[in-house]
Design a protein around this motif. Structure first.
Motif, mmCIF file in Angstrom:
data_model
loop_
_atom_site.group_PDB
_atom_site.id
_atom_site.type_symbol
_atom_site.label_atom_id
_atom_site.label_comp_id
_atom_site.label_asym_id
_atom_site.label_seq_id
_atom_site.Cartn_x
_atom_site.Cartn_y
_atom_site.Cartn_z
ATOM 1 N N SER A 445 12.146 42.896 39.625
ATOM 2 C CA SER A 445 12.219 43.096 38.182
ATOM 3 C C SER A 445 11.017 42.473 37.476
ATOM 4 C CB SER A 445 13.512 42.491 37.618
ATOM 5 O OG SER A 445 13.527 41.086 37.776
ATOM 6 N N TYR A 446 10.768 43.012 36.304
ATOM 7 C CA TYR A 446 9.738 42.447 35.417
ATOM 8 C C TYR A 446 10.333 42.340 34.023
ATOM 9 C CZ TYR A 446 5.984 42.350 31.992
ATOM 10 O OH TYR A 446 5.187 42.019 30.920
ATOM 11 N N GLN A 447 10.086 41.203 33.364
ATOM 12 C CA GLN A 447 10.564 41.022 31.995
ATOM 13 C C GLN A 447 9.473 40.433 31.130
ATOM 14 O OE1 GLN A 447 13.575 38.022 31.077
ATOM 15 N NE2 GLN A 447 14.524 39.407 29.608
ATOM 16 N N MET A 448 9.341 41.014 29.948
ATOM 17 C CA MET A 448 8.443 40.475 28.939
ATOM 18 C C MET A 448 9.300 40.029 27.761
ATOM 19 S SD MET A 448 6.953 41.045 25.758
ATOM 20 C CE MET A 448 6.971 42.794 25.437
ATOM 21 N N LEU A 449 9.175 38.758 27.401
ATOM 22 C CA LEU A 449 9.938 38.195 26.287
ATOM 23 C C LEU A 449 8.952 37.690 25.248
ATOM 24 C CD1 LEU A 449 12.750 37.359 25.172
ATOM 25 C CD2 LEU A 449 12.412 35.162 26.320
ATOM 26 N N ASN A 450 8.972 38.329 24.101
ATOM 27 C CA ASN A 450 8.032 37.991 23.039
ATOM 28 C C ASN A 450 8.758 37.233 21.933
ATOM 29 O OD1 ASN A 450 6.731 38.719 20.236
ATOM 30 N ND2 ASN A 450 5.115 38.927 21.756
ATOM 31 N N ARG A 451 8.328 35.972 21.686
ATOM 32 C CA ARG A 451 8.930 35.133 20.651
ATOM 33 C C ARG A 451 8.080 35.149 19.380
ATOM 34 N NH1 ARG A 451 14.216 33.983 21.840
ATOM 35 N NH2 ARG A 451 14.463 32.696 23.694
ATOM 36 N N GLY A 452 7.558 36.302 19.046
ATOM 37 C CA GLY A 452 6.810 36.448 17.800
ATOM 38 C C GLY A 452 5.552 35.600 17.771
ATOM 39 N N SER A 453 5.496 34.713 16.803
ATOM 40 C CA SER A 453 4.296 33.905 16.594
ATOM 41 C C SER A 453 4.239 32.685 17.503
ATOM 42 C CB SER A 453 4.229 33.455 15.129
ATOM 43 O OG SER A 453 5.364 32.663 14.808
ATOM 44 N N GLU A 454 5.201 32.507 18.415
ATOM 45 C CA GLU A 454 5.245 31.292 19.224
ATOM 46 C C GLU A 454 4.622 31.489 20.601
ATOM 47 O OE1 GLU A 454 9.344 30.407 19.056
ATOM 48 O OE2 GLU A 454 9.279 29.672 16.993
ATOM 49 N N TYR A 455 5.181 32.397 21.397
ATOM 50 C CA TYR A 455 4.626 32.634 22.730
ATOM 51 C C TYR A 455 5.192 33.939 23.293
ATOM 52 C CZ TYR A 455 9.123 30.818 24.411
ATOM 53 O OH TYR A 455 10.462 30.613 24.640
ATOM 54 N N THR A 456 4.582 34.420 24.345
ATOM 55 C CA THR A 456 5.074 35.579 25.088
ATOM 56 C C THR A 456 5.204 35.181 26.549
ATOM 57 O OG1 THR A 456 3.987 37.132 23.589
ATOM 58 C CG2 THR A 456 4.642 37.974 25.746
ATOM 59 N N LEU A 457 6.386 35.401 27.093
ATOM 60 C CA LEU A 457 6.668 34.989 28.460
ATOM 61 C C LEU A 457 6.775 36.227 29.352
ATOM 62 C CD1 LEU A 457 8.637 32.059 29.577
ATOM 63 C CD2 LEU A 457 9.536 34.206 30.451
ATOM 64 N N HIS A 458 6.073 36.207 30.484
ATOM 65 C CA HIS A 458 6.114 37.300 31.456
ATOM 66 C C HIS A 458 6.742 36.755 32.741
ATOM 67 C CE1 HIS A 458 3.227 39.623 28.966
ATOM 68 N NE2 HIS A 458 2.709 38.415 28.721
ATOM 69 N N ALA A 459 7.735 37.455 33.256
ATOM 70 C CA ALA A 459 8.417 36.994 34.472
ATOM 71 C C ALA A 459 8.573 38.136 35.458
ATOM 72 C CB ALA A 459 9.785 36.418 34.126
ATOM 73 N N ILE A 460 8.082 37.921 36.677
ATOM 74 C CA ILE A 460 8.278 38.868 37.771
ATOM 75 C C ILE A 460 9.190 38.193 38.788
ATOM 76 C CG2 ILE A 460 7.150 40.206 39.592
ATOM 77 C CD1 ILE A 460 4.610 40.147 37.921
ATOM 78 N N LYS A 461 10.241 38.906 39.195
ATOM 79 C CA LYS A 461 11.226 38.291 40.077
ATOM 80 C C LYS A 461 11.629 39.245 41.197
ATOM 81 C CE LYS A 461 15.715 35.901 39.965
ATOM 82 N NZ LYS A 461 16.836 35.464 39.096
ATOM 83 N N GLY A 462 11.685 38.712 42.405
ATOM 84 C CA GLY A 462 12.163 39.476 43.550
ATOM 85 C C GLY A 462 13.203 38.677 44.306
ATOM 86 N N GLU A 463 14.279 39.349 44.731
ATOM 87 C CA GLU A 463 15.352 38.659 45.458
ATOM 88 C C GLU A 463 15.846 39.513 46.625
ATOM 89 O OE1 GLU A 463 17.704 35.486 42.682
ATOM 90 O OE2 GLU A 463 18.431 37.555 42.649
ATOM 91 N N TYR A 464 16.290 38.794 47.650
ATOM 92 C CA TYR A 464 16.942 39.441 48.789
ATOM 93 C C TYR A 464 18.160 38.600 49.132
ATOM 94 C CZ TYR A 464 17.773 41.275 53.483
ATOM 95 O OH TYR A 464 18.344 41.855 54.592
ATOM 96 N N GLY A 465 19.325 39.242 49.127
ATOM 97 C CA GLY A 465 20.510 38.424 49.366
ATOM 98 C C GLY A 465 21.742 39.237 49.652
ATOM 99 N N TYR A 466 22.877 38.531 49.628
ATOM 100 C CA TYR A 466 24.145 39.102 50.054
ATOM 101 C C TYR A 466 25.235 38.822 49.021
ATOM 102 C CZ TYR A 466 21.434 38.633 54.337
ATOM 103 O OH TYR A 466 20.425 38.688 55.270
ATOM 104 N N ASN A 467 26.113 39.802 48.880
ATOM 105 C CA ASN A 467 27.287 39.666 48.028
ATOM 106 C C ASN A 467 28.511 40.039 48.854
ATOM 107 O OD1 ASN A 467 29.320 41.510 46.308
ATOM 108 N ND2 ASN A 467 28.666 39.788 45.063
ATOM 109 N N PHE A 468 29.495 39.183 48.877
ATOM 110 C CA PHE A 468 30.716 39.532 49.609
ATOM 111 C C PHE A 468 31.912 38.836 48.975
ATOM 112 C CE2 PHE A 468 28.668 35.963 51.604
ATOM 113 C CZ PHE A 468 29.658 35.082 51.964
#
Length: 770
Positions: A445-468
């Motif tokens: 996933s990729y997320q861009m979070l823009n807080r207007g005049s304060e900052y812009t945060l970019h996050a790239i995330k990858g996961e591999y896992g299990y659900n049971f």
């Protein structure tokens, strides 16, 4: 505030007046029914066990029910009377009247019917000689029903006799009689007898008795032995059919993976694919045959058993590939043999689908807004029931409360998630036999979070896992590989001013890698809506940089880096326990305990910003603006341009009384307490004592002395599919005040405009806070 308070008080006064004058609208000869009263053994000095509970149970079974009331005020009847008789078939008066209740009249009470119901209930509870008589009592224009219950003594079980071993069926019953629910010395209880028949039926179903039924069993009760005792004899009815008295085994297993009524005749004429014990009729080769090894638990020649039946159905339903699932067991010849053919009909979901959703969002940092999301789903990607979800979403939020009102947030997110309905573990092939499908999930996933005049945060995330899911109550999520890269950009000349206002942001908003593992466990029994008490528990553990730190190099500052970006190293644990106690159908007492602890080491002096704990806000301690509380006894300056006070340790307790008002409108009264702390005192930057946050460090002995406490009330519109919430709260304990002055009950002044402006916190939320 006065403009809002006066109309509310006026409406409440009108409701009270209408409720109190409810009998004025009654016609001559009509009496308002006020409810039922049960008297137990009034002419006897002997009391029965749990008399208060028995009396409550009996009163709850009488019909009709009187008009609903709160604190003695029949508010729904008040609404009905306040609306008056409508003059038109439609309009506001009609709508108001429908929200109320017509008066329940005394002549609607059927005494004989209630006498029989109450007597039957007492007999089912072991009072075999019980008798109930009812009468009515009229006072003015109101009347009630009074029922007198003569219970007699309660009978107990003296002896339990099971059928003699006269065949395989009775032998199975006797082999499992140690699991009986009928215990010598227990009270006679009809529900227990019914459950005992079901228990025996389950035991027989596990041994192949497909056509057996609890109705084929009879429990004979002999109450003539004296001393208020009964003997119980378990028998198989003589009229039970032969098909129910013999075990069945599986002959053939036929699977139709792409079944539809339109293709029924064509599919049955196909030559099947023979795979293990399965005959698969699928000319389109929709699924790989090995998929059914994980979905169907039956084998040829084995006895039928209910466990395999239920597990197979659950797996086929939960794999997420089929729109319709049906299992058919057909006897070959119920008179000549004891074999069943199993036909499994599966109708697949469409391979591709596109979904669009608009959702309301409410976050603990008081950001409220909406999000638009488009998801493309591709099913059965590799013919093993895999599912690929690709989604794009965007949202806009605005802060409704905080130190910097008017802050806006814009987010854009893209995610791809591939789900395999099985465990994929290198060098190992786990075999799960539970009714729930284990899943291997990979996501990017990729997320861009823009807080207007304060900052812009970019996050790239990858996961591999299990659900049971271990069972319907317990769920595990384990991601052995979780990689996040976070980078932050700032508007021109904004970065330095932000860091001066909050020096901690220098470490929390710097570019960083988070590489580690995480595990969480969830337990809940909230799906059991008939329980008096429901529990929810969430526990999570996350590590960052612990293993990967061994394979990285150090930069000039001695930091371990990956691609010239510092590697974050920490351990984070969190637990969330919630309890929901139903006082009655319309009154719930909800409680929550939330604990969190984080330990940063190596490269890191604090947890990453996205992993810190925060306090305050609409889903937290509602009497304090989001992220302004703490850490410890530290107080954010009133002129701060940026308030995001995070911590390494968190303790929060919430208690909330939820009650129904009318229709979909609910009310709540609540108390919240808690705080966050740093593991070590923040002494600020060298040479800049003004940047220190004194009192921010955690000391166990000071924990409860440094808690913030707030209270308030709320309104909720609960339409089941969505909940909109408005809470108003105010602090009663401020941890940043000097010791001895932290409780502020004496300062509360609702009539003071300045007090309201400084202390009343309004929170708008989507969904319940917990």
């Amino acid at each position: 505030m006065k403009q809002l308070t006066r109309p509310i008080l006026f409406i409440l006064a009108c409701l009270v007046w209408a409720a109190c004058s409810s009998t004025k609208s009654l016609k001559p000869g009509q009496y308002l029914y006020t409810g039922a009263e049960v008297k137990i053994n009034p002419d006897s000095s002997g009391k029965i066990d749990d008399e208060k509970q028995v009396k409550s149970d009996l009163e709850s079974k009488t019909r009709p029910r009187p008009n609903k009331s709160i604190l003695g005020i029949k508010y729904k009847l008040g609404i009905y009377n306040l609306a008056g008789e409508p003059k038109k078939p439609k309009g506001l008066r009609n709508w108001i009247r429908r929200q109320g209740e017509a008066p329940v009249l005394l002549n609607e009470v059927k005494l004989k019917y209630n006498n029989d119901v109450l007597t039957s209930y007492l007999i089912s509870e072991g009072y075999l000689q019980a008798a109930v008589t009812g009468d009515t009592v009229i006072t003015g224009k109101k009347g009630k029903a009074v029922y007198t219950a003569e219970t007699g003594n309660r009978y107990k079980i003296n002896k339990v006799t099971f059928p003699p071993d006269s065949g395989i069926l009775t032998k199975i019953i006797n082999q499992n009689k140690d699991k009986t629910l009928l215990k010598v010395g227990d009270y006679y209880d009809l529900d227990t007898y019914k459950n005992e028949r079901i228990r025996i039926d389950n035991d027989l179903k596990e041994q192949g008795y497909f056509y057996f039924s609890p109705d084929y069993l009879i429990l004979q009760i002999d109450s003539t032995i004296g001393k208020n005792l009964v003997n119980v004899t378990v028998k198989v009815k003589d009229i039970a059919p032969d098909a129910g008295l013999k075990p069945y085994s599986i002959r053939n297993i036929n699977i139709y993976p792409s079944y539809s009524l339109r293709r029924d005749t064509i599919l049955r004429k196909l030559k099947p694919i023979e795979y293990h014990d399965f005959s698969i009729y699928d000319d389109r080769n929709t699924f790989k045959p090995k998929l059914f090894d994980r979905l169907v638990f039956f084998q040829k020649g084995e006895p039928y058993n209910r466990k395999d039946h239920n597990q197979s159905l659950n797996r086929m339903v939960n794999v997420g590939a089929f729109r319709d699932v049906r299992a058919e067991f057909l006897p070959i010849d119920s008179f000549k043999n004891n074999q069943l053919d199993l036909n499994i009909y599966l109708t697949p979901l469409k391979k591709n689908s596109l979904s669009f959703s608009v959702t309301g969002t409410s976050k603990s940092n008081n950001f409220v807004g909406s999000e638009v999301k488009v998801t493309q789903t591709t099913r059965n990607l590799f013919r093993n029931a895999e599912q690929l979800d690709v989604s794009v979403s965007g949202g806009f939020e605005t802060q409704t409360r905080g130190t910097s009102l008017g802050r806006n947030s814009l987010s854009l997110t893209a995610e791809a998630k591939l789900t395999f309905p099985r465990f994929i573990v290198p060098f190992y092939k786990p075999n799960s036999t539970t009714a729930f499908i284990p899943k291997t999930i990979t996501s990017l996933s990729y997320q861009m979070l823009n807080r207007g005049s304060e900052y812009t945060l970019h996050a790239i995330k990858g996961e591999y896992g299990y659900n049971f899911k271990e069972n319907q109550y317990k769920e595990h999520n384990f991601n052995p590989i979780s990689i996040s890269y976070i980078s932050t950009s700032f508007p021109t000349n904004r970065k330095d001013s932000l860091f001066e206002a909050n020096p901690l942001l220098r470490t929390t908003l710097e570019n960083q890698f988070i590489i580690g593992s995480n595990y969480n466990f969830t337990y809940t029994n909230q799906m059991e809506t008939n329980r008096r008490n429901n529990v929810y528990f969430y526990g999570g553990l996350e590590t960052g940089g612990n293993v990967w730190g061994l394979f990285t190099s150090k930069n000039d500052q001695g930091q371990k880096t990956l691609f010239n970006t510092p590697l974050t190293q920490f351990i984070r644990a969190e637990a969330d326990l919630r309890d929901y106690y139903k006082i009655n159908r319309n009154l719930i007492w909800a409680n929550r305990l939330n604990l969190g602890y984080g330990y940063a080491y190596g490269n890191s002096t604090s947890l990453p910003f996205v992993r810190q704990f925060f306090a305050g806000g609409s889903n937290d301690i509602r009497a304090f603006p989001a992220r302004t509380l703490g850490p410890g006894t530290y107080k954010v300056p009133d002129d701060a341009i940026f308030a995001d006070q995070g911590g390494d340790i968190k303790l929060m307790l919430n208690s909330e009384l939820r009650f129904k008002l009318v229709s979909v409108l609910y009310g709540a009264l609540f108390v919240d307490a808690g705080n966050i702390w740093l593991r070590k005192e923040d002494l600020g930057e060298p040479g800049k004592p003004e940047t220190a946050r004194l009192g921010s460090g955690f000391k166990l002995k000071n924990t409860f002395n440094e808690l913030a406490v707030g209270t308030g009330a709320g309104l909720r519109v609960d339409a089941t599919i969505f909940v909109v919430r408005l809470d108003v709260a105010f602090p009663v304990r401020k941890p940043y005040l000097p010791e001895g002055q932290r409780w502020v009950f004496d300062d509360i002044a609702f009539g003071n405009k300045d007090w309201r402006r400084q202390n009343l916190i309004f929170n708008i939320g989507i969904g319940y806070p917990f």
